[in-house]
Motif scaffolding. Structure first.
Motif, PDB file in Angstrom:
ATOM      1  N   VAL A  89       0.839  -1.210  -0.117  1.00 32.29           N
ATOM      2  CA  VAL A  89      -0.183   0.049   0.043  1.00 32.29           C
ATOM      3  C   VAL A  89       0.761   1.375  -0.001  1.00 32.29           C
ATOM      4  O   VAL A  89       0.591   2.254  -0.872  1.00 32.29           O
ATOM      5  N   LEU A  90       1.685   1.231   0.633  1.00 31.76           N
ATOM      6  CA  LEU A  90       2.700   2.394   1.131  1.00 31.76           C
ATOM      7  C   LEU A  90       3.579   2.386  -0.377  1.00 31.76           C
ATOM      8  O   LEU A  90       4.200   3.516  -0.545  1.00 31.76           O
ATOM      9  N   SER A  91       3.962   1.444  -0.886  1.00 31.97           N
ATOM     10  CA  SER A  91       5.061   1.584  -2.069  1.00 31.97           C
ATOM     11  C   SER A  91       4.185   1.269  -3.509  1.00 31.97           C
ATOM     12  O   SER A  91       4.978   0.494  -4.071  1.00 31.97           O
ATOM     13  N   ASN A  92       3.261   1.638  -3.910  1.00 30.62           N
ATOM     14  CA  ASN A  92       2.473   1.188  -4.594  1.00 30.62           C
ATOM     15  C   ASN A  92       3.144   1.868  -6.072  1.00 30.62           C
ATOM     16  O   ASN A  92       2.673   2.842  -6.654  1.00 30.62           O
ATOM     17  N   ASP A  93       4.261   1.145  -6.345  1.00 32.04           N
ATOM     18  CA  ASP A  93       4.974   1.550  -7.638  1.00 32.04           C
ATOM     19  C   ASP A  93       5.281   0.336  -8.503  1.00 32.04           C
ATOM     20  O   ASP A  93       5.290  -0.743  -7.839  1.00 32.04           O
ATOM     21  N   ASP A  94       5.644   0.637  -9.730  1.00 28.82           N
ATOM     22  CA  ASP A  94       6.336  -0.505 -10.717  1.00 28.82           C
ATOM     23  C   ASP A  94       7.399  -1.229 -10.170  1.00 28.82           C
ATOM     24  O   ASP A  94       7.397  -2.616  -9.958  1.00 28.82           O
ATOM     25  N   LYS A  95       8.558  -0.590  -9.567  1.00 29.28           N
ATOM     26  CA  LYS A  95       9.588  -1.106  -8.916  1.00 29.28           C
ATOM     27  C   LYS A  95       9.326  -2.031  -7.569  1.00 29.28           C
ATOM     28  O   LYS A  95       9.882  -3.225  -7.775  1.00 29.28           O
ATOM     29  N   TYR A  96       8.454  -1.536  -6.727  1.00 27.03           N
ATOM     30  CA  TYR A  96       7.969  -2.400  -5.618  1.00 27.03           C
ATOM     31  C   TYR A  96       7.406  -3.661  -6.279  1.00 27.03           C
ATOM     32  O   TYR A  96       7.719  -4.992  -5.758  1.00 27.03           O
TER      33      TYR A  96
ATOM     34  N   ASN B 187       9.895 -10.759  -8.273  1.00 27.09           N
ATOM     35  CA  ASN B 187      11.228 -11.636  -8.141  1.00 27.09           C
ATOM     36  C   ASN B 187      11.550 -12.134  -6.674  1.00 27.09           C
ATOM     37  O   ASN B 187      11.849 -13.206  -6.675  1.00 27.09           O
ATOM     38  N   MET B 188      11.000 -11.576  -5.479  1.00 18.50           N
ATOM     39  CA  MET B 188      10.891 -12.440  -4.363  1.00 18.50           C
ATOM     40  C   MET B 188      10.489 -13.735  -4.301  1.00 18.50           C
ATOM     41  O   MET B 188      10.755 -14.485  -3.731  1.00 18.50           O
ATOM     42  N   VAL B 189       9.053 -13.657  -4.745  1.00 15.90           N
ATOM     43  CA  VAL B 189       7.845 -14.606  -4.602  1.00 15.90           C
ATOM     44  C   VAL B 189       8.750 -15.668  -5.588  1.00 15.90           C
ATOM     45  O   VAL B 189       8.906 -16.880  -5.345  1.00 15.90           O
TER      46      VAL B 189
ATOM     47  N   GLN C 175      11.741 -16.266  -6.428  1.00 16.74           N
ATOM     48  CA  GLN C 175      12.974 -16.883  -5.645  1.00 16.74           C
ATOM     49  C   GLN C 175      12.554 -17.655  -4.744  1.00 16.74           C
ATOM     50  O   GLN C 175      13.264 -18.848  -4.383  1.00 16.74           O
ATOM     51  N   GLN C 176      11.576 -17.325  -3.845  1.00 14.10           N
ATOM     52  CA  GLN C 176      11.086 -18.413  -2.802  1.00 14.10           C
ATOM     53  C   GLN C 176      10.569 -19.700  -3.399  1.00 14.10           C
ATOM     54  O   GLN C 176      10.940 -20.608  -2.804  1.00 14.10           O
ATOM     55  N   ARG C 177       9.546 -19.442  -4.286  1.00  8.98           N
ATOM     56  CA  ARG C 177       9.230 -20.465  -5.052  1.00  8.98           C
ATOM     57  C   ARG C 177      10.321 -21.528  -5.685  1.00  8.98           C
ATOM     58  O   ARG C 177      10.103 -22.802  -5.609  1.00  8.98           O
ATOM     59  N   ARG C 178      11.157 -20.890  -6.330  1.00 11.66           N
ATOM     60  CA  ARG C 178      12.249 -21.796  -7.232  1.00 11.66           C
ATOM     61  C   ARG C 178      13.001 -22.522  -5.870  1.00 11.66           C
ATOM     62  O   ARG C 178      13.449 -23.491  -6.078  1.00 11.66           O
ATOM     63  N   GLY C 179      13.050 -21.593  -4.644  1.00 11.81           N
ATOM     64  CA  GLY C 179      13.954 -21.988  -3.775  1.00 11.81           C
ATOM     65  C   GLY C 179      13.537 -23.432  -3.171  1.00 11.81           C
ATOM     66  O   GLY C 179      13.999 -24.535  -2.678  1.00 11.81           O
ATOM     67  N   ALA C 180      12.081 -23.119  -2.881  1.00  6.28           N
ATOM     68  CA  ALA C 180      11.291 -24.235  -2.240  1.00  6.28           C
ATOM     69  C   ALA C 180      11.029 -25.471  -3.052  1.00  6.28           C
ATOM     70  O   ALA C 180      11.184 -26.578  -2.590  1.00  6.28           O
ATOM     71  N   SER C 181      11.084 -25.418  -4.303  1.00  4.36           N
ATOM     72  CA  SER C 181      10.893 -26.310  -5.335  1.00  4.36           C
ATOM     73  C   SER C 181      12.419 -27.125  -5.360  1.00  4.36           C
ATOM     74  O   SER C 181      12.416 -28.330  -5.624  1.00  4.36           O
ATOM     75  N   GLN C 182      13.423 -26.538  -4.983  1.00  7.62           N
ATOM     76  CA  GLN C 182      14.755 -27.101  -4.946  1.00  7.62           C
ATOM     77  C   GLN C 182      15.330 -27.773  -3.634  1.00  7.62           C
ATOM     78  O   GLN C 182      16.375 -28.668  -3.864  1.00  7.62           O
ATOM     79  N   LYS C 183      14.639 -27.728  -2.770  1.00  8.56           N
ATOM     80  CA  LYS C 183      14.861 -28.147  -1.446  1.00  8.56           C
ATOM     81  C   LYS C 183      14.626 -29.939  -1.658  1.00  8.56           C
ATOM     82  O   LYS C 183      13.516 -30.001  -2.041  1.00  8.56           O
ATOM     83  N   PRO C 184      15.276 -30.654  -0.955  1.00  9.41           N
ATOM     84  CA  PRO C 184      15.234 -31.964  -0.993  1.00  9.41           C
ATOM     85  C   PRO C 184      14.038 -32.286  -0.084  1.00  9.41           C
ATOM     86  O   PRO C 184      13.659 -31.784   1.089  1.00  9.41           O
ATOM     87  N   SER C 185      13.167 -33.244  -0.330  1.00  5.60           N
ATOM     88  CA  SER C 185      12.049 -33.559   0.107  1.00  5.60           C
ATOM     89  C   SER C 185      12.623 -34.403   1.445  1.00  5.60           C
ATOM     90  O   SER C 185      13.312 -35.202   1.237  1.00  5.60           O
TER      91      SER C 185
END
Length: 75
Positions: free
Chosen positions: A47-54, A60-62, A64-74
Motif C-alpha cells: 500500500v505504501l509503495s504502490n509503484d512498478d519497482k516495488y 522477483n522475491m516470490v 525466488q522463494q518458490r524456486r528455492g522451495a522447489s529445489q529443497k530436498p523432500s
C-alpha cells in the motif's frame, strides 16, 4: 514377555515422544502466526509503495522463494 526395565524404557520413550510432538505443535502455531504477521507487513508495504519497482521486486522475491522451495530436498 517384556521385563520391567524394557517396559520402563518404553514408557520413557513414549513420554519423550509426546514432549517432542507437543513442542512441534507449538512451533507450528508460532510459525503460522509469524507468517500472518509477515503477510500483514507485506500488505502494508504494498500500500505504501504502490509503484512498478516495488511490484517487480515482490514478483522477483516470490519467484525466488518458490524456486528455492522447489529445489529443497523432500523429507
Amino acid at each position: 514377555m517384556l521385563d520391567a526395565e524394557t517396559k520402563r524404557d518404553i514408557e520413557d520413550l513414549k513420554r519423550e515422544l509426546k514432549s517432542y510432538e507437543d513442542e512441534e505443535a507449538n512451533l507450528l502455531k508460532e510459525l503460522e502466526t509469524l507468517r500472518a504477521r509477515k503477510n500483514v507487513v507485506k500488505d502494508k508495504l504494498k500500500v505504501l509503495s504502490n509503484d512498478d519497482k516495488y511490484q517487480q521486486d515482490m514478483l522477483n522475491m516470490v519467484y525466488q522463494q518458490r524456486r528455492g522451495a522447489s529445489q529443497k530436498p523432500s523429507e
